[in-house]
Design an enzyme around this catalytic site. Structure first.
Site, PDB file in Angstrom:
ATOM      1  CG  ASP A 334      -1.828   1.167   1.301  1.00 28.95           C
ATOM      2  OD1 ASP A 334      -2.657   1.309   0.378  1.00 28.95           O
ATOM      3  OD2 ASP A 334      -1.734   1.949   2.261  1.00 28.95           O
ATOM      4  CD  GLU A 371      -2.258   2.591  -3.333  1.00 32.70           C
ATOM      5  OE1 GLU A 371      -3.405   3.013  -3.564  1.00 32.70           O
ATOM      6  OE2 GLU A 371      -1.775   2.531  -2.181  1.00 32.70           O
TER       7      GLU A 371
END
Length: 639
Positions: A334, A371
């Protein structure tokens, strides 16, 4: 569309996509017969930022194409190269033109090093990544088992029944709790099998104080509300038994403010963990956080102990979940683009390289995806991430081309009602209006700086848990066009759970809708489910769609036509919004007379002169199987 020279990073053109430093790699260029004529073809590399040249030789002609071949010695971990085409001198002493071919196309002017083709001298990702069709699950909203009723509702949560609408404003935005759990996912694995996906990506499953769980209070255990460690082990075992791999979601940029490491340091100067974070006062009560969100304190990756405990140690967080008894198949990281970055501090490359080193040591068959939701090229050079969850190279331009904004209202996180359609959080007046030509241009622009091998690992979602649902604003008839492009363009196709049921959602919170299980919902969406299954099967049954090369054959405002190619097979693809009446010139596509329809209702007709006509009423997506590409002396590689 004029026939032009072509090269990409696939096996047709590159002899080794995972070389070591010092290796000599053979690269090939494909030139239409009669193009030029050419006096010379060369490669221009830039090792150590100093140009180096090699001469190409013409090795033969097949099916109207001349093939040229040149050696390149790999000197840097990312070794960029381009082709230089020198035309013969013209009459009356006219000097021959010079053209440059890089990843963005053919150019008369000298080109940027950043957009060169690139050989990557790092270990290649596992081959299964090219065969993957990913299915993304947001655990709180996927399925709730009977076991979930035995768990007490946590103090932070606002309980919701499964059929209640999503509350898109705070506090419900992060606290609304439906109670989906891992045993519920296990009970629905047969749905994934029937759909045809073979890679399951779960957003975070660690204990936290929100429904999204990106504010982990520990990375050492699975949230008991989801079923705990044993349920996670059983999920992965059950998925593996069905041929489905499983990857987790890890926040390397931050923890939650309830995390045991953060709590040990908060208000405790001198604690071992204080250097894991950026405390900005002597009392350890003020600190840096993700975008100023106090519940998400930011990690300080200058800490050697944090690196050991989180990534590099044999008992680290990253390693633990890759090893038995869990045996996860990799990580999606993330906010990878922000990890290790703060003002004039930039440790991102060190962190992503540590992550990659741990995967290679613990499980070299695992994948690592980062990401990076905007221009990701600078971080995607092969040293860390196998690919990225990124939006400008596919998702955003796809929305711009195939959407028809309705103007329905949505809500910001502050509860303010808006009327312009959400577009990835960009305050630009809603969804832009793009043509097919714009879509193709954006794809070229945002992949031009990414090595081909890494591009193949980039996720290609229509939407995710962080975006609105594509179907919310899709123009009539365009959903199969969008899904078809996800399955056939270079990259990893992604289905966000619920897309196959036609779920909608105005933004990234409203899209996190509980799955509409039940015969009534499934019956109502049977045709859509069948389309998804057929298109996923198309991807999985034709390996060329995972690792083959790609050539554009036609682009106009309504339609794109391209071909994915290998020595074994080619797949021709048509996507149109407004209808297509396309003539592909003679010589562009060999073997069209034996084309086999794979999907769609478009018409393909091969003429005696070698040209090919493709027609369809729009919107439409269609694909055909064709023979593989013939080479002068066989394929460079066997993969």
């Amino acid at each position: 569309m004029t026939l032009l020279p072509h090269h990409d990073g696939s096996a047709l053109y590159v002899s080794n996509d995972a070389p070591d430093l010092g290796d000599v790699v053979t690269v090939r260029l494909r030139v239409p017969a009669g193009y030029g004529p050419l006096a010379a073809v060369r490669t221009r590399s830039n090792p150590d930022h100093e140009p180096a040249w090699t001469d190409a030789v013409r090795i033969g002609s097949v099916d109207g194409w001349d093939w040229w071949e040149a050696p390149i010695t790999v000197r840097n971990r990312r070794h960029g190269y381009r082709f230089v085409l020198q035309h013969e001198d013209g009459p009356d002493g006219e000097r021959g033109a010079v053209e440059w071919l890089n990843q963005t196309g053919i150019h008369r002017l000298e080109t940027l090093d950043a957009e060169d083709f690139a050989l990557v001298a790092y270990p290649a990702p596992p081959a299964w990544l090219h065969e993957a069709v990913m299915y993304q699950v947001f655990p709180d909203r996927f399925a709730r088992s009977a076991e979930a009723d035995e768990h007490p509702t946590p103090e932070w949560a606002i309980p919701a029944e499964w059929d209640e609408p999503v509350d898109a404003v705070m506090p419900g935005r992060s606290q609304q709790f439906y109670g989906g759990d891992i045993p519920g996912i296990i009970e629905r694995l047969d749905h994934l099998t029937a759909l045809g996906v073979n890679l399951l990506y779960l957003t975070p499953v660690f204990p936290a104080a929100s429904n999204h769980r990106y504010d982990a209070s520990s990375f050492d255990r699975i949230d008991p509300l989801l079923g705990g460690d044993e349920a996670y082990i059983r999920l992965i075992e059950e998925a593996h038994a069905r041929g489905i791999r499983v990857i987790g979601d890890l926040t390397s940029n931050h923890s939650g403010d309830r995390h045991e490491w953060f709590q040990a340091a908060l208000g405790h100067p001198g604690a071992v963990e204080e250097n894991y974070y950026y405390f900005t006062d002597d009392a350890n009560t003020e600190y840096e956080s993700w975008l100023g969100t106090p519940t998400l304190p930011k990690f300080n990756w200058a800490s050697d102990e944090l690196r050991e405990r989180f990534i590099s140690g044999d008992d680290s967080i990253v390693a633990k979940w890759l090893k038995p008894p869990y045996s996860a198949d990799g990580w999606r990281i993330d906010v990878a683009n922000m990890t290790g970055r703060l003002g004039d501090i930039d440790l991102n490359d060190e962190v992503r390289q540590l992550l990659r080193e741990t995967l290679l040591r613990i499980n070299p068959d695992a994948i690592l995806l980062g990401e990076s939701t905007n221009d990701a090229a600078s971080d995607l050079q092969g040293d860390g991430w196998h690919g990225a969850m990124t939006y400008p190279s596919f998702t955003r331009p796809l929305w711009g081309w195939l959407s028809e904004p309705t103007g329905e209202s949505w809500f910001t996180g502050e509860g303010e009602e808006m009327t312009e359609p959400w577009f990835f959080g960009q305050p630009i007046g809603g969804i832009p209006r793009y043509t097919a030509r714009d879509f193709a241009g954006a794809v070229a622009r945002f992949t031009g700086g990414i090595p081909w091998r890494v591009r193949l690992g980039n996720m290609q979602p229509l939407d995710t848990h962080d975006t609105g649902r594509f179907a919310t604003n899709a123009a009539p008839g365009t959903v199969p066009v969008a899904v078809g492009l996800s399955m056939t363009m270079p990259g990893v196709p992604v289905v966000f759970a619920g897309d196959e049921f036609g779920l909608t959602g105005a933004d990234g919170e409203a899209s996190r809708t509980p799955m509409p299980w039940g015969t009534e919902a499934e019956s109502a969406t049977a045709a859509l489910l069948a389309q998804y299954s057929h298109l996923i099967a198309l991807r999985r049954e034709h390996p060329v769609l995972g690792s083959g090369g790609m050539r554009w054959l036609h682009i106009d405002d309504e339609t794109i036509v391209f071909v994915r190619e290998s020595a074994a097979e080619s797949v021709l693809v048509l996507a149109t919004r407004g209808g297509a009446d396309v003539e592909i010139p003679a010589g562009a596509l060999a073997g069209a007379e034996s084309a086999e329809s794979l999907f769609g209702e478009a018409t393909l007709a091969a003429a005696s002169d070698g040209s090919v006509a493709v027609t369809a009423d729009g919107p439409a997506f269609a694909a055909w199987s064709l023979p593989g590409v013939a080479l002068p002396d066989g394929s460079l590689r066997t993969d």
